[in-house]
Design a protein around this motif. Structure first.
Motif, PDB file in Angstrom:
ATOM      1  N   GLY A 186      -3.373  -2.038   9.706  1.00 65.99           N
ATOM      2  CA  GLY A 186      -4.519  -2.155   8.815  1.00 65.99           C
ATOM      3  C   GLY A 186      -4.281  -3.009   7.585  1.00 65.99           C
ATOM      4  N   ILE A 187      -3.629  -4.133   7.733  1.00 71.69           N
ATOM      5  CA  ILE A 187      -3.414  -5.063   6.621  1.00 71.69           C
ATOM      6  C   ILE A 187      -4.604  -6.022   6.561  1.00 71.69           C
ATOM      7  N   ALA A 188      -4.974  -6.447   5.360  1.00 78.10           N
ATOM      8  CA  ALA A 188      -6.132  -7.327   5.199  1.00 78.10           C
ATOM      9  C   ALA A 188      -5.835  -8.414   4.166  1.00 78.10           C
ATOM     10  N   VAL A 189      -6.568  -9.521   4.278  1.00 80.09           N
ATOM     11  CA  VAL A 189      -6.487 -10.564   3.255  1.00 80.09           C
ATOM     12  C   VAL A 189      -6.861  -9.914   1.920  1.00 80.09           C
ATOM     13  N   GLY A 190      -6.082 -10.221   0.891  1.00 82.60           N
ATOM     14  CA  GLY A 190      -6.300  -9.626  -0.425  1.00 82.60           C
ATOM     15  C   GLY A 190      -5.349  -8.476  -0.731  1.00 82.60           C
ATOM     16  N   ASP A 191      -4.764  -7.851   0.317  1.00 84.46           N
ATOM     17  CA  ASP A 191      -3.740  -6.832   0.076  1.00 84.46           C
ATOM     18  C   ASP A 191      -2.562  -7.511  -0.621  1.00 84.46           C
ATOM     19  N   ARG A 192      -1.746  -6.714  -1.302  1.00 86.01           N
ATOM     20  CA  ARG A 192      -0.662  -7.319  -2.072  1.00 86.01           C
ATOM     21  C   ARG A 192       0.667  -6.630  -1.817  1.00 86.01           C
ATOM     22  N   PHE A 193       1.673  -7.435  -1.485  1.00 84.09           N
ATOM     23  CA  PHE A 193       3.047  -6.965  -1.386  1.00 84.09           C
ATOM     24  C   PHE A 193       3.601  -6.885  -2.800  1.00 84.09           C
ATOM     25  N   LEU A 194       4.285  -5.794  -3.114  1.00 83.08           N
ATOM     26  CA  LEU A 194       4.901  -5.607  -4.419  1.00 83.08           C
ATOM     27  C   LEU A 194       6.395  -5.425  -4.242  1.00 83.08           C
ATOM     28  N   ASP A 195       7.144  -5.731  -5.265  1.00 87.23           N
ATOM     29  CA  ASP A 195       8.577  -5.489  -5.259  1.00 87.23           C
ATOM     30  C   ASP A 195       8.774  -3.988  -5.442  1.00 87.23           C
ATOM     31  N   ALA A 196       9.321  -3.314  -4.458  1.00 86.10           N
ATOM     32  CA  ALA A 196       9.486  -1.856  -4.499  1.00 86.10           C
ATOM     33  C   ALA A 196      10.311  -1.413  -5.701  1.00 86.10           C
ATOM     34  N   ARG A 197      11.257  -2.236  -6.131  1.00 91.46           N
ATOM     35  CA  ARG A 197      12.070  -1.875  -7.304  1.00 91.46           C
ATOM     36  C   ARG A 197      11.195  -1.793  -8.543  1.00 91.46           C
ATOM     37  N   LEU A 198      10.242  -2.695  -8.664  1.00 89.11           N
ATOM     38  CA  LEU A 198       9.332  -2.664  -9.814  1.00 89.11           C
ATOM     39  C   LEU A 198       8.363  -1.500  -9.702  1.00 89.11           C
TER      40      LEU A 198
ATOM     41  N   ALA B 123       0.822  -1.211   0.000  1.00 88.67           N
ATOM     42  CA  ALA B 123       0.000   0.000   0.000  1.00 88.67           C
ATOM     43  C   ALA B 123       0.859   1.266   0.000  1.00 88.67           C
ATOM     44  N   GLY B 124       1.919   1.263  -0.808  1.00 87.82           N
ATOM     45  CA  GLY B 124       2.782   2.427  -0.925  1.00 87.82           C
ATOM     46  C   GLY B 124       3.794   2.581   0.195  1.00 87.82           C
ATOM     47  N   ARG B 125       3.810   1.659   1.141  1.00 90.12           N
ATOM     48  CA  ARG B 125       4.759   1.716   2.263  1.00 90.12           C
ATOM     49  C   ARG B 125       5.853   0.683   2.043  1.00 90.12           C
ATOM     50  N   ARG B 126       7.106   1.110   2.165  1.00 90.71           N
ATOM     51  CA  ARG B 126       8.227   0.177   2.012  1.00 90.71           C
ATOM     52  C   ARG B 126       8.290  -0.723   3.241  1.00 90.71           C
TER      53      ARG B 126
ATOM     54  N   ASP C 201      -1.137 -24.631  -0.504  1.00 97.64           N
ATOM     55  CA  ASP C 201      -1.502 -24.241  -1.863  1.00 97.64           C
ATOM     56  C   ASP C 201      -2.106 -22.838  -1.803  1.00 97.64           C
ATOM     57  N   PRO C 202      -1.552 -21.876  -2.552  1.00 97.57           N
ATOM     58  CA  PRO C 202      -2.100 -20.523  -2.503  1.00 97.57           C
ATOM     59  C   PRO C 202      -3.424 -20.368  -3.254  1.00 97.57           C
ATOM     60  N   GLY C 203      -3.906 -21.442  -3.856  1.00 96.68           N
ATOM     61  CA  GLY C 203      -5.164 -21.370  -4.603  1.00 96.68           C
ATOM     62  C   GLY C 203      -5.038 -20.452  -5.797  1.00 96.68           C
ATOM     63  N   ASP C 204      -6.005 -19.566  -5.966  1.00 96.51           N
ATOM     64  CA  ASP C 204      -6.019 -18.645  -7.111  1.00 96.51           C
ATOM     65  C   ASP C 204      -5.299 -17.329  -6.822  1.00 96.51           C
ATOM     66  N   ALA C 205      -4.688 -17.209  -5.651  1.00 94.72           N
ATOM     67  CA  ALA C 205      -4.019 -15.956  -5.275  1.00 94.72           C
ATOM     68  C   ALA C 205      -2.810 -15.700  -6.180  1.00 94.72           C
ATOM     69  N   VAL C 206      -2.569 -14.431  -6.455  1.00 94.55           N
ATOM     70  CA  VAL C 206      -1.396 -14.041  -7.242  1.00 94.55           C
ATOM     71  C   VAL C 206      -0.203 -13.845  -6.307  1.00 94.55           C
ATOM     72  N   PRO C 207       1.025 -14.014  -6.812  1.00 96.57           N
ATOM     73  CA  PRO C 207       2.193 -13.810  -5.963  1.00 96.57           C
ATOM     74  C   PRO C 207       2.178 -12.435  -5.297  1.00 96.57           C
ATOM     75  N   GLY C 208       2.457 -12.436  -3.998  1.00 99.07           N
ATOM     76  CA  GLY C 208       2.465 -11.212  -3.208  1.00 99.07           C
ATOM     77  C   GLY C 208       1.162 -10.943  -2.478  1.00 99.07           C
ATOM     78  N   GLU C 209       0.102 -11.655  -2.831  1.00101.83           N
ATOM     79  CA  GLU C 209      -1.213 -11.426  -2.217  1.00101.83           C
ATOM     80  C   GLU C 209      -1.296 -12.064  -0.831  1.00101.83           C
ATOM     81  N   VAL C 210      -1.811 -11.311   0.133  1.00101.08           N
ATOM     82  CA  VAL C 210      -2.029 -11.827   1.483  1.00101.08           C
ATOM     83  C   VAL C 210      -3.196 -12.807   1.422  1.00101.08           C
ATOM     84  N   VAL C 211      -2.937 -14.062   1.825  1.00104.74           N
ATOM     85  CA  VAL C 211      -3.971 -15.092   1.753  1.00104.74           C
ATOM     86  C   VAL C 211      -4.548 -15.446   3.115  1.00104.74           C
TER      87      VAL C 211
END
Length: 85
Positions: free
Chosen positions: A66-78, A3-6, A18-28
């Motif tokens: 305030g983190i929730a299931v469905g939030d996503r961690f992103l690579d800050a470099r990207l 969410a914009g925070r490093r 198994d992460p199911g249908d979640a995308v990489p970085g998604e809080v499951v």
């Protein structure tokens, strides 16, 4: 980055879930730790640090940030590359 925070991850452990249908970085899942989908499996984040703040365990981070299931961690470099003109 979350969410914009490093975020720096200090302690984590791979899980054989198994992460199911979640995308990489998604809080499951959120319990005492933060479970994040990876390309293969799930990473359990145990201890992390938000930029400019002290290092905390996942439970304290969940309670105070305030983190929730469905939030996503992103690579800050990207993220930085996407925002450049």
């Amino acid at each position: 980055e979350l969410a914009g925070r490093r975020i720096k991850i200090h302690r984590a452990s791979p899980m054989t879930l198994d992460p199911g249908d979640a995308v990489p970085g998604e809080v499951v899942a959120l319990d005492e730790n933060i479970q994040v989908a990876c390309a293969q499996g799930v990473l359990e984040i145990i201890e992390l640090q938000e930029s400019g703040r002290k290092r905390v365990d996942a439970r304290a981070f969940i309670a105070g940030r305030g983190i929730a299931v469905g939030d996503r961690f992103l690579d800050a470099r990207l993220s930085d590359e996407r925002t450049e003109p």
